[in-house]
Write a protein that holds these residues in place. Structure first.
Motif, PDB file in Angstrom:
ATOM      1  N   GLY A 164       0.814  -1.214   0.000  1.00  0.00           N
ATOM      2  CA  GLY A 164       0.000   0.000   0.000  1.00  0.00           C
ATOM      3  C   GLY A 164       0.846   1.263   0.000  1.00  0.00           C
ATOM      4  O   GLY A 164       0.522   2.242  -0.686  1.00  0.00           O
ATOM      5  N   ALA A 165       1.937   1.258   0.750  1.00  0.00           N
ATOM      6  CA  ALA A 165       2.820   2.422   0.810  1.00  0.00           C
ATOM      7  C   ALA A 165       3.483   2.678  -0.546  1.00  0.00           C
ATOM      8  O   ALA A 165       3.588   3.835  -0.989  1.00  0.00           O
ATOM      9  CB  ALA A 165       3.879   2.220   1.893  1.00  0.00           C
ATOM     10  N   ILE A 166       3.909   1.608  -1.204  1.00  0.00           N
ATOM     11  CA  ILE A 166       4.549   1.754  -2.523  1.00  0.00           C
ATOM     12  C   ILE A 166       3.542   2.308  -3.530  1.00  0.00           C
ATOM     13  O   ILE A 166       3.849   3.245  -4.280  1.00  0.00           O
ATOM     14  CB  ILE A 166       5.127   0.414  -3.006  1.00  0.00           C
ATOM     15  CG1 ILE A 166       6.282  -0.017  -2.101  1.00  0.00           C
ATOM     16  CG2 ILE A 166       5.588   0.524  -4.459  1.00  0.00           C
ATOM     17  CD1 ILE A 166       6.757  -1.435  -2.351  1.00  0.00           C
ATOM     18  N   ILE A 167       2.348   1.746  -3.545  1.00  0.00           N
ATOM     19  CA  ILE A 167       1.314   2.208  -4.475  1.00  0.00           C
ATOM     20  C   ILE A 167       1.022   3.689  -4.233  1.00  0.00           C
ATOM     21  O   ILE A 167       0.928   4.480  -5.175  1.00  0.00           O
ATOM     22  CB  ILE A 167       0.021   1.363  -4.326  1.00  0.00           C
ATOM     23  CG1 ILE A 167       0.283  -0.095  -4.726  1.00  0.00           C
ATOM     24  CG2 ILE A 167      -1.120   1.967  -5.133  1.00  0.00           C
ATOM     25  CD1 ILE A 167       0.790  -0.295  -6.134  1.00  0.00           C
ATOM     26  N   LYS A 168       0.912   4.073  -2.985  1.00  0.00           N
ATOM     27  CA  LYS A 168       0.640   5.479  -2.645  1.00  0.00           C
ATOM     28  C   LYS A 168       1.769   6.384  -3.139  1.00  0.00           C
ATOM     29  O   LYS A 168       1.514   7.444  -3.716  1.00  0.00           O
ATOM     30  CB  LYS A 168       0.465   5.620  -1.132  1.00  0.00           C
ATOM     31  CG  LYS A 168       0.113   7.022  -0.705  1.00  0.00           C
ATOM     32  CD  LYS A 168      -0.086   7.121   0.788  1.00  0.00           C
ATOM     33  CE  LYS A 168      -0.396   8.565   1.172  1.00  0.00           C
ATOM     34  NZ  LYS A 168      -0.438   8.760   2.607  1.00  0.00           N
ATOM     35  N   GLU A 169       3.013   5.967  -2.933  1.00  0.00           N
ATOM     36  CA  GLU A 169       4.144   6.788  -3.383  1.00  0.00           C
ATOM     37  C   GLU A 169       4.172   6.930  -4.903  1.00  0.00           C
ATOM     38  O   GLU A 169       4.482   8.002  -5.426  1.00  0.00           O
ATOM     39  CB  GLU A 169       5.460   6.204  -2.877  1.00  0.00           C
ATOM     40  CG  GLU A 169       5.688   6.471  -1.410  1.00  0.00           C
ATOM     41  CD  GLU A 169       7.122   6.216  -0.987  1.00  0.00           C
ATOM     42  OE1 GLU A 169       8.050   6.638  -1.718  1.00  0.00           O
ATOM     43  OE2 GLU A 169       7.301   5.601   0.081  1.00  0.00           O
ATOM     44  N   ILE A 170       3.869   5.851  -5.602  1.00  0.00           N
ATOM     45  CA  ILE A 170       3.839   5.905  -7.067  1.00  0.00           C
ATOM     46  C   ILE A 170       2.764   6.878  -7.525  1.00  0.00           C
ATOM     47  O   ILE A 170       2.990   7.702  -8.419  1.00  0.00           O
ATOM     48  CB  ILE A 170       3.623   4.501  -7.671  1.00  0.00           C
ATOM     49  CG1 ILE A 170       4.856   3.624  -7.423  1.00  0.00           C
ATOM     50  CG2 ILE A 170       3.312   4.586  -9.161  1.00  0.00           C
ATOM     51  CD1 ILE A 170       4.658   2.164  -7.755  1.00  0.00           C
ATOM     52  N   GLN A 171       1.599   6.806  -6.919  1.00  0.00           N
ATOM     53  CA  GLN A 171       0.505   7.707  -7.286  1.00  0.00           C
ATOM     54  C   GLN A 171       0.861   9.160  -6.978  1.00  0.00           C
ATOM     55  O   GLN A 171       0.611  10.045  -7.793  1.00  0.00           O
ATOM     56  CB  GLN A 171      -0.776   7.302  -6.566  1.00  0.00           C
ATOM     57  CG  GLN A 171      -1.342   5.995  -7.091  1.00  0.00           C
ATOM     58  CD  GLN A 171      -2.505   5.472  -6.255  1.00  0.00           C
ATOM     59  OE1 GLN A 171      -2.517   5.620  -5.030  1.00  0.00           O
ATOM     60  NE2 GLN A 171      -3.460   4.853  -6.924  1.00  0.00           N
TER      61      GLN A 171
END
Length: 139
Positions: free
Chosen positions: A117-124
């Motif tokens: 979830g943290a990675i997805i948020k950072e990418i977004q």
């Protein structure tokens, strides 16, 4: 982005430079100060980029734009992957990077929902552009 089937074949210096940048070193060279590339079949000779036919130019430009988008995407993704110690996983393949959805599928191999979830948020939040999401396709 321009589709290779369109008639947008304006030969500007920026597009010529982009084609040059993303032409493999085995297929380009400089002779007497002029940048030359290998022309596709049926010619199989070398010549300047602006000497390509409209169709060839559009095709090479489409490919160069795809490679440029991929280069920018990977440059933006690398710090995020490094932060989560996923560089080896990221560098193990060039697959799964065509779209944000395909990259999410790739990241699903991470067995930690919080990290995922943290990675997805950072990418977004980084507004990273993936080729298919930007309309850059090959072929």
């Amino acid at each position: 982005m321009t589709d290779a089937s369109t008639s947008d074949t304006t030969r500007n210096a920026q597009d010529i430079a982009l084609i040059w940048k993303h032409t493999h070193n085995d297929f380009k060279g400089v002779f007497e100060g002029q940048r030359l590339i290998m022309y596709p079949a049926p010619r199989f000779c070398i010549g300047p980029i602006d000497g390509l036919s409209d169709k060839e130019f559009a095709c090479k430009l489409k490919y160069a734009r795809l490679k440029e988008c991929c280069e920018k995407r990977d440059k933006a993704l690398m710090p995020i992957m490094a932060k989560y110690d996923l560089v080896a996983m990221f560098q193990s393949t060039q697959q799964w990077r065509e779209s944000f959805d395909s990259f999410r599928a790739f990241l699903s191999e991470i067995n930690d929902d919080v990290v995922y979830g943290a990675i997805i948020k950072e990418i977004q939040e980084a507004n990273i552009v993936f080729p298919n999401d930007a309309g850059v396709f090959w072929p």
